[in-house]
Write a protein that holds these residues in place. Structure first.
Motif, PDB file in Angstrom:
ATOM      1  N   ARG A 169      76.259 -83.302 -56.624  1.00 41.94           N
ATOM      2  CA  ARG A 169      75.208 -83.984 -57.392  1.00 41.94           C
ATOM      3  C   ARG A 169      74.966 -85.429 -56.932  1.00 41.94           C
ATOM      4  O   ARG A 169      73.804 -85.810 -56.724  1.00 41.94           O
ATOM      5  N   PRO A 170      76.006 -86.252 -56.759  1.00 44.90           N
ATOM      6  CA  PRO A 170      75.743 -87.614 -56.262  1.00 44.90           C
ATOM      7  C   PRO A 170      75.086 -87.617 -54.887  1.00 44.90           C
ATOM      8  O   PRO A 170      74.228 -88.478 -54.612  1.00 44.90           O
ATOM      9  N   ASP A 171      75.463 -86.678 -54.013  1.00 47.15           N
ATOM     10  CA  ASP A 171      74.826 -86.585 -52.698  1.00 47.15           C
ATOM     11  C   ASP A 171      73.338 -86.283 -52.844  1.00 47.15           C
ATOM     12  O   ASP A 171      72.500 -86.850 -52.136  1.00 47.15           O
ATOM     13  N   TRP A 172      73.015 -85.364 -53.763  1.00 45.63           N
ATOM     14  CA  TRP A 172      71.606 -85.020 -53.968  1.00 45.63           C
ATOM     15  C   TRP A 172      70.833 -86.226 -54.495  1.00 45.63           C
ATOM     16  O   TRP A 172      69.703 -86.497 -54.059  1.00 45.63           O
ATOM     17  N   ILE A 173      71.428 -86.962 -55.434  1.00 47.09           N
ATOM     18  CA  ILE A 173      70.769 -88.145 -55.986  1.00 47.09           C
ATOM     19  C   ILE A 173      70.494 -89.159 -54.880  1.00 47.09           C
ATOM     20  O   ILE A 173      69.403 -89.736 -54.795  1.00 47.09           O
ATOM     21  N   ARG A 174      71.472 -89.371 -54.014  1.00 48.11           N
ATOM     22  CA  ARG A 174      71.292 -90.319 -52.912  1.00 48.11           C
ATOM     23  C   ARG A 174      70.162 -89.869 -51.991  1.00 48.11           C
ATOM     24  O   ARG A 174      69.307 -90.670 -51.590  1.00 48.11           O
ATOM     25  N   ASP A 212      62.706 -84.623 -39.658  1.00 42.55           N
ATOM     26  CA  ASP A 212      62.029 -83.358 -39.369  1.00 42.55           C
ATOM     27  C   ASP A 212      62.057 -82.412 -40.557  1.00 42.55           C
ATOM     28  O   ASP A 212      61.709 -81.237 -40.434  1.00 42.55           O
ATOM     29  N   GLY A 213      62.482 -82.918 -41.709  1.00 42.47           N
ATOM     30  CA  GLY A 213      62.606 -82.073 -42.891  1.00 42.47           C
ATOM     31  C   GLY A 213      64.048 -81.654 -43.088  1.00 42.47           C
ATOM     32  O   GLY A 213      64.788 -81.445 -42.121  1.00 42.47           O
ATOM     33  N   GLU A 214      64.451 -81.540 -44.342  1.00 46.00           N
ATOM     34  CA  GLU A 214      65.844 -81.213 -44.625  1.00 46.00           C
ATOM     35  C   GLU A 214      65.934 -80.310 -45.839  1.00 46.00           C
ATOM     36  O   GLU A 214      65.291 -80.559 -46.863  1.00 46.00           O
ATOM     37  N   LEU A 215      66.726 -79.253 -45.728  1.00 45.37           N
ATOM     38  CA  LEU A 215      66.966 -78.342 -46.836  1.00 45.37           C
ATOM     39  C   LEU A 215      68.296 -78.688 -47.482  1.00 45.37           C
ATOM     40  O   LEU A 215      69.340 -78.675 -46.834  1.00 45.37           O
ATOM     41  N   LEU A 216      68.260 -79.014 -48.772  1.00 44.67           N
ATOM     42  CA  LEU A 216      69.454 -79.355 -49.530  1.00 44.67           C
ATOM     43  C   LEU A 216      69.772 -78.239 -50.510  1.00 44.67           C
ATOM     44  O   LEU A 216      68.870 -77.727 -51.187  1.00 44.67           O
ATOM     45  N   LEU A 217      71.037 -77.864 -50.603  1.00 44.53           N
ATOM     46  CA  LEU A 217      71.498 -76.879 -51.573  1.00 44.53           C
ATOM     47  C   LEU A 217      72.634 -77.513 -52.370  1.00 44.53           C
ATOM     48  O   LEU A 217      73.603 -78.004 -51.794  1.00 44.53           O
ATOM     49  N   VAL A 218      72.495 -77.520 -53.706  1.00 41.42           N
ATOM     50  CA  VAL A 218      73.446 -78.235 -54.572  1.00 41.42           C
ATOM     51  C   VAL A 218      74.474 -77.229 -55.087  1.00 41.42           C
ATOM     52  O   VAL A 218      74.246 -76.546 -56.089  1.00 41.42           O
ATOM     53  N   TYR A 219      75.610 -77.169 -54.406  1.00 41.26           N
ATOM     54  CA  TYR A 219      76.557 -76.084 -54.661  1.00 41.26           C
ATOM     55  C   TYR A 219      77.184 -76.105 -56.066  1.00 41.26           C
ATOM     56  O   TYR A 219      77.417 -75.025 -56.640  1.00 41.26           O
ATOM     57  N   PRO A 220      77.474 -77.275 -56.712  1.00 40.74           N
ATOM     58  CA  PRO A 220      78.038 -77.204 -58.068  1.00 40.74           C
ATOM     59  C   PRO A 220      77.083 -76.554 -59.056  1.00 40.74           C
ATOM     60  O   PRO A 220      77.518 -75.840 -59.972  1.00 40.74           O
ATOM     61  N   ASN A 221      75.795 -76.785 -58.891  1.00 39.42           N
ATOM     62  CA  ASN A 221      74.812 -76.196 -59.806  1.00 39.42           C
ATOM     63  C   ASN A 221      74.672 -74.697 -59.577  1.00 39.42           C
ATOM     64  O   ASN A 221      74.452 -73.933 -60.521  1.00 39.42           O
ATOM     65  N   VAL A 222      74.781 -74.274 -58.327  1.00 41.07           N
ATOM     66  CA  VAL A 222      74.754 -72.842 -58.027  1.00 41.07           C
ATOM     67  C   VAL A 222      75.937 -72.159 -58.706  1.00 41.07           C
ATOM     68  O   VAL A 222      75.786 -71.105 -59.339  1.00 41.07           O
ATOM     69  N   ILE A 223      77.108 -72.756 -58.610  1.00 40.77           N
ATOM     70  CA  ILE A 223      78.300 -72.204 -59.268  1.00 40.77           C
ATOM     71  C   ILE A 223      78.084 -72.119 -60.770  1.00 40.77           C
ATOM     72  O   ILE A 223      78.384 -71.101 -61.407  1.00 40.77           O
ATOM     73  N   ALA A 224      77.562 -73.199 -61.366  1.00 37.82           N
ATOM     74  CA  ALA A 224      77.367 -73.243 -62.819  1.00 37.82           C
ATOM     75  C   ALA A 224      76.408 -72.156 -63.294  1.00 37.82           C
ATOM     76  O   ALA A 224      76.666 -71.465 -64.284  1.00 37.82           O
ATOM     77  N   VAL A 225      75.281 -71.991 -62.589  1.00 36.64           N
ATOM     78  CA  VAL A 225      74.262 -71.036 -63.038  1.00 36.64           C
ATOM     79  C   VAL A 225      74.721 -69.597 -62.821  1.00 36.64           C
ATOM     80  O   VAL A 225      74.505 -68.733 -63.680  1.00 36.64           O
ATOM     81  N   ALA A 263      68.917 -93.185 -63.704  1.00 33.26           N
ATOM     82  CA  ALA A 263      69.239 -92.433 -64.918  1.00 33.26           C
ATOM     83  C   ALA A 263      68.468 -91.118 -64.973  1.00 33.26           C
ATOM     84  O   ALA A 263      69.008 -90.076 -65.363  1.00 33.26           O
ATOM     85  N   VAL A 264      67.188 -91.164 -64.581  1.00 33.77           N
ATOM     86  CA  VAL A 264      66.376 -89.940 -64.560  1.00 33.77           C
ATOM     87  C   VAL A 264      66.934 -88.944 -63.546  1.00 33.77           C
ATOM     88  O   VAL A 264      67.091 -87.752 -63.842  1.00 33.77           O
ATOM     89  N   LEU A 265      67.270 -89.421 -62.359  1.00 35.51           N
ATOM     90  CA  LEU A 265      67.799 -88.537 -61.324  1.00 35.51           C
ATOM     91  C   LEU A 265      69.150 -87.954 -61.746  1.00 35.51           C
ATOM     92  O   LEU A 265      69.460 -86.808 -61.398  1.00 35.51           O
ATOM     93  N   ALA A 266      69.935 -88.711 -62.478  1.00 29.29           N
ATOM     94  CA  ALA A 266      71.216 -88.192 -62.970  1.00 29.29           C
ATOM     95  C   ALA A 266      70.995 -87.001 -63.899  1.00 29.29           C
ATOM     96  O   ALA A 266      71.710 -86.004 -63.840  1.00 29.29           O
ATOM     97  N   PHE A 267      69.975 -87.118 -64.753  1.00 24.64           N
ATOM     98  CA  PHE A 267      69.663 -86.007 -65.662  1.00 24.64           C
ATOM     99  C   PHE A 267      69.192 -84.785 -64.883  1.00 24.64           C
ATOM    100  O   PHE A 267      69.630 -83.661 -65.118  1.00 24.64           O
ATOM    101  N   VAL A 268      68.299 -85.017 -63.932  1.00 25.58           N
ATOM    102  CA  VAL A 268      67.728 -83.914 -63.163  1.00 25.58           C
ATOM    103  C   VAL A 268      68.762 -83.252 -62.265  1.00 25.58           C
ATOM    104  O   VAL A 268      68.719 -82.038 -62.026  1.00 25.58           O
ATOM    105  N   SER A 269      69.741 -84.030 -61.800  1.00 27.08           N
ATOM    106  CA  SER A 269      70.671 -83.538 -60.776  1.00 27.08           C
ATOM    107  C   SER A 269      71.504 -82.348 -61.217  1.00 27.08           C
ATOM    108  O   SER A 269      71.992 -81.590 -60.379  1.00 27.08           O
TER     109      SER A 269
END
Length: 360
Positions: free
Chosen positions: A82-87, A140-153, A121-127
């Motif tokens: 999550r912090p990586d995604w926010i950054r 050139d574009g980047e695909l991000l996958l947030v693994y803690p959220n995948v585990i949670a869902v 604060a908004v990004l923390a909520f969304v993350s």
């Protein structure tokens, strides 16, 4: 290097990207992000490795189903917490809103830090709700996958982890294919964002006047003594305080977002059965999760942040793509990616036959 400005009747316009302390936004967001789901080192490592492999494996089926063959090598996805995604989100937002990485360009001291803290604060909520995201504005574009959220869902839905991870990747890889096969899309999006994020210094009384007119002309439903607004109402209020060019830019972004999300949803289901055996179960449970009721505070935040509007984009966009592809096939549907003039107009999203008649 100085902030980009535009002249309009003698008024200077400063990009919003220069008015936010993005470094502070990343720091605050990282500190405020919700605690990630507990998992063993083995589970985390397995999830990261499987998401990376699923992103690679999704590319060819997505290209084949969409017919969008851009011919480039399959890039690696970036698996983040999550912090990586926010950054990463702050860097993308800086680029989208006309900001710069130049250290000599400083945001307005007090307002910049306040805006940075609020953005964080908004990004923390969304993350905690983002499963993945394709960012067309990072190099050139980047695909991000947030693994803690995948585990949670996947735990919440009680679905087969490997199938769910592939299913998520199908959606996000579709976005990557959309933008890589049609490079003009990123420019089209950034152009609309540039109009929306300009600070024109308009007289506040004019904005308040337009807002009052909107509230008067669109009677707000009142329940339990308080006004009730859904995501559509929030968009209406937003449009009420915008200039006409900004309204047109917002319409372009909403239509494009609806198309991109609906197309990805269509592809997920079209590709799904061949590579995700339990796709029907995943789809049913995921749709139920989208529709579940939220606590009042969370519901308000979702509306203000446009989360519910995005859910509407999924539904309306998928219905549009399903109907057009069902009538004319994917090859003829792909005329939609020709240029900005062939994108659907707002009314055509709800009435796909209008788009078929106009474009095909």
């Amino acid at each position: 290097m100085t902030p980009k400005t535009h002249s309009d009747s003698g008024t200077s316009r400063f990009s919003v990207g220069h008015a936010v302390d993005w470094n502070l936004a990343a720091t605050v967001g990282g500190k405020l992000a919700r605690q990630e789901p507990k998992a063993t080192d083995y589970t985390r490592r397995q999830t990261i490795e499987q998401l990376a492999q699923s992103a690679r494996d999704s590319e060819i089926p997505v290209r084949e189903v969409t017919g969008l063959i851009e011919g480039g090598e399959i890039p690696e996805a970036r698996i983040v917490n999550r912090p990586d995604w926010i950054r990463a989100a702050t860097q993308s937002m800086r680029a989208m809103t006309g900001g710069t990485h130049d250290r000599d360009v400083k945001p307005r001291m007090i307002t910049g830090r306040i805006a940075g803290a609020q953005t964080g604060a908004v990004l923390a909520f969304v993350s905690s709700g983002i499963l993945g995201q394709y960012d067309p504005f990072s190099g050139d574009g980047e695909l991000l996958l947030v693994y803690p959220n995948v585990i949670a869902v996947e735990r919440q839905l009680r679905v087969v982890p490997g199938d769910f991870r592939m299913w998520v990747c199908l959606h996000e890889v579709t976005h990557r294919v959309q933008f890589r096969a049609n490079p003009w899309l990123a420019e089209h999006m950034s152009g609309a964002l540039a109009v929306l994020t300009e600070d024109g210094g308009e007289d506040l009384t004019k904005m308040v006047g337009r807002l009052a007119d909107y509230v008067r002309d669109h009677q707000v439903v009142v329940k339990n003594g308080e006004p009730e607004l859904n995501s559509t109402g929030i968009i209406g209020l937003l449009r009420a305080v915008q200039s006409e060019p900004q309204r047109q830019a917002l319409d372009r972004l909403l239509v494009l977002g609806t198309l991109l999300e609906g197309h990805a949803e269509h592809v997920m289901d079209a590709v799904g059965p061949a590579v995700v055996p339990s796709v029907a179960t995943i789809r049913a449970r995921f749709d139920q999760r989208r529709q579940r009721k939220q606590p009042p505070l969370q519901r308000l935040l979702r509306i203000l942040l446009g989360v519910d509007a995005k859910m509407s984009q999924y539904t309306k966009g998928k219905a549009f793509v399903d109907e057009v592809v069902g009538k004319v096939g994917m090859e003829r549907f792909n005329a939609i990616w020709t240029d900005a003039d062939t994108l659907p107009q707002p009314r055509e999203i709800d009435e796909p036959q209008r788009w078929i008649d106009r474009v095909l």
